[in-house]
Design a protein around this motif. Structure first.
Motif, short mmCIF file in Angstrom:
data_model
loop_
_atom_site.label_atom_id
_atom_site.label_comp_id
_atom_site.label_asym_id
_atom_site.label_seq_id
_atom_site.Cartn_x
_atom_site.Cartn_y
_atom_site.Cartn_z
N ASP A 1 40.48 29.43 35.58
CA ASP A 1 39.48 28.76 34.74
C ASP A 1 38.19 29.54 34.86
O ASP A 1 38.20 30.69 35.34
N ALA A 2 37.05 28.95 34.47
CA ALA A 2 35.81 29.72 34.43
C ALA A 2 35.36 30.21 35.80
O ALA A 2 34.62 31.18 35.92
N THR A 3 35.83 29.52 36.87
CA THR A 3 35.40 29.98 38.19
C THR A 3 36.58 30.43 39.06
O THR A 3 36.40 30.77 40.22
N HIS A 4 37.80 30.42 38.50
CA HIS A 4 38.96 30.87 39.26
C HIS A 4 39.79 31.83 38.42
O HIS A 4 39.94 31.64 37.22
N SER A 5 40.33 32.84 39.10
CA SER A 5 41.20 33.78 38.41
C SER A 5 42.43 33.98 39.30
O SER A 5 42.33 33.89 40.53
N PRO A 6 43.60 34.26 38.73
CA PRO A 6 44.81 34.43 39.56
C PRO A 6 44.71 35.64 40.50
O PRO A 6 45.43 35.72 41.48
N MET A 7 43.82 36.56 40.18
CA MET A 7 43.57 37.67 41.11
C MET A 7 42.07 37.74 41.29
O MET A 7 41.33 37.66 40.31
N PHE A 8 41.64 37.80 42.51
CA PHE A 8 40.21 38.00 42.75
C PHE A 8 40.04 38.78 44.05
O PHE A 8 41.03 39.24 44.62
N HIS A 9 38.82 38.98 44.45
CA HIS A 9 38.58 39.82 45.64
C HIS A 9 37.88 39.04 46.75
O HIS A 9 37.03 38.19 46.47
#
Ligand code: DAH
Length: 350
Positions: free
Chosen positions: A216-224
């Motif tokens: 969503d706007a503050t979550h992504s399936p890949m992040f760092h």
């Protein structure tokens, strides 16, 4: 008997002709041909006359010699002059054709730069590097053992839920946690790898990609994220506070104020969450609002033990930051997805 001092008319014509051709010559090749005709070692007009001079009487020699010398001087300097003029002419032509108009308005050359995420990670490595932290890396595919078990994350912990975790498919069923694999859900398994392969005291950070089934706007399936750890004989919460405060002030804002709250993470005891806020005209919209930036705590004795470090002898802290979250806070970016869409209007702002 004195011969006529005048040279035969024909000869005179010949010299005049040479002079005229030389004056008109327009290329170095032409000049060279004429030079040969005058100074050539065998048949050059001057050379030939010099030879004939040997046969002349003494009186004649003096006079004709002088005249020939004069000719030699005359043609030598005329040749030089012509060559120089020709060279100037070609330089001038080059300057004309190669002229740069420095006033012309050309579009600036576009230069690429790092994407804001790797750029920020370099900054992180620099800031922690100056505090003596090593940089470690680990694989993005991890075993259940490393990603969860050794970090004291119990089997029924919600983090393991298949709703959140990308489990990798296996050909054959197994319950062996060393043979079940996930896309790492955090950078914390690198703590395990580092502790198993290094003797304390040590301090390191580990930046990298992590994966969760969120979008969503503050979550992504890949992040760092970047993880960090510092272990020694007498490392305390006070050291942790100092490191957290220094890092956040350098990476987000020197004006940051902090609030340390207790939080729960299975691999630390006590666990803390650090909130920050900062005030100032440049951040008016955010004034007074506390933002959570990092999870941290004193490494759980069980985790040390799991990784072959004696908790009676060693202690220390660990922490985990979200990279995108930090950049979003620092640069007031509302939507996490901006980092991944490749929109140059966004990327060029960095
Ligand atoms: N691994 C945690 C997460 O992904 C972040 C974290 C919290 C890391 C506390 C730590 C820690 O090392 O001590 O949410």
């Amino acid at each position: 008997m004195i011969k006529s001092p005048k040279k035969p008319a024909k000869k005179n014509d010949h010299w005049a002709d040479l002079e005229e051709r030389l004056q008109k010559a327009n290329s170095s090749e032409e000049i060279e041909v004429i030079e040969q005709e005058i100074f050539g070692r065998k048949h050059g007009a001057l050379t030939v006359e010099m030879k004939h001079l040997q046969e002349a009487s003494a009186a004649e020699k003096a006079e004709r010699g002088r005249a020939l010398n004069e000719k030699k001087k005359f043609f030598t300097s005329l040749l030089d002059e012509k060559r120089m003029a020709l060279k100037n002419k070609s330089l001038h032509a080059l300057a004309e054709s190669d002229r740069l108009d420095v006033t012309i308005d050309v579009p600036a050359k576009e230069r690429g730069h790092l994407h804001p995420i790797p750029e920020f990670i370099r900054e992180v490595e620099d800031v922690f590097g100056r505090m003596g932290f090593d940089v470690a890396r680990g694989p993005e595919v991890e075993s259940e053992e490393y990603n969860f078990n050794l970090l004291n994350i119990p089997a029924d912990h919600p983090a393991r839920d298949s709703q959140d975790t990308f489990w990798l498919k296996r050909e054959t069923e197994t319950t062996d946690p060393n043979k079940k694999f996930v896309l790492r859900t955090h950078t914390s398994p690198v703590q395990v790898r580092y502790m198993k392969s290094h003797k304390p005291p040590f301090r390191f950070i580990c930046p990298g990609k992590v994966y969760r089934k969120d979008a969503d706007a503050t979550h992504s399936p890949m992040f760092h994220q970047f993880e960090g750890m510092m272990i020694g004989k007498d490392i305390t919460l006070a050291n942790m506070k100092a490191v957290m405060i220094t890092a956040i002030r350098e990476l987000i804002s020197p004006k940051a104020e902090f609030r340390f709250r207790t939080g729960f993470f299975p691999f630390v005891e006590p666990g803390l969450e650090v909130d920050m806020r900062w005030q100032g005209e440049d951040t008016a919209s955010r004034e007074g609002k506390w933002l959570e930036v990092v999870g941290c705590g004193m490494v759980h004795p069980k985790v040390l033990q799991n990784c072959g470090i004696d908790p009676q002898e060693w202690q220390g802290f660990a922490f985990g930051f979200g990279v995108e979250r930090m950049i979003m806070i620092r640069n007031q970016i509302p939507d996490l997805r901006s980092f991944y869409t490749g929109d140059l209007r966004f990327l060029r702002q960095f």
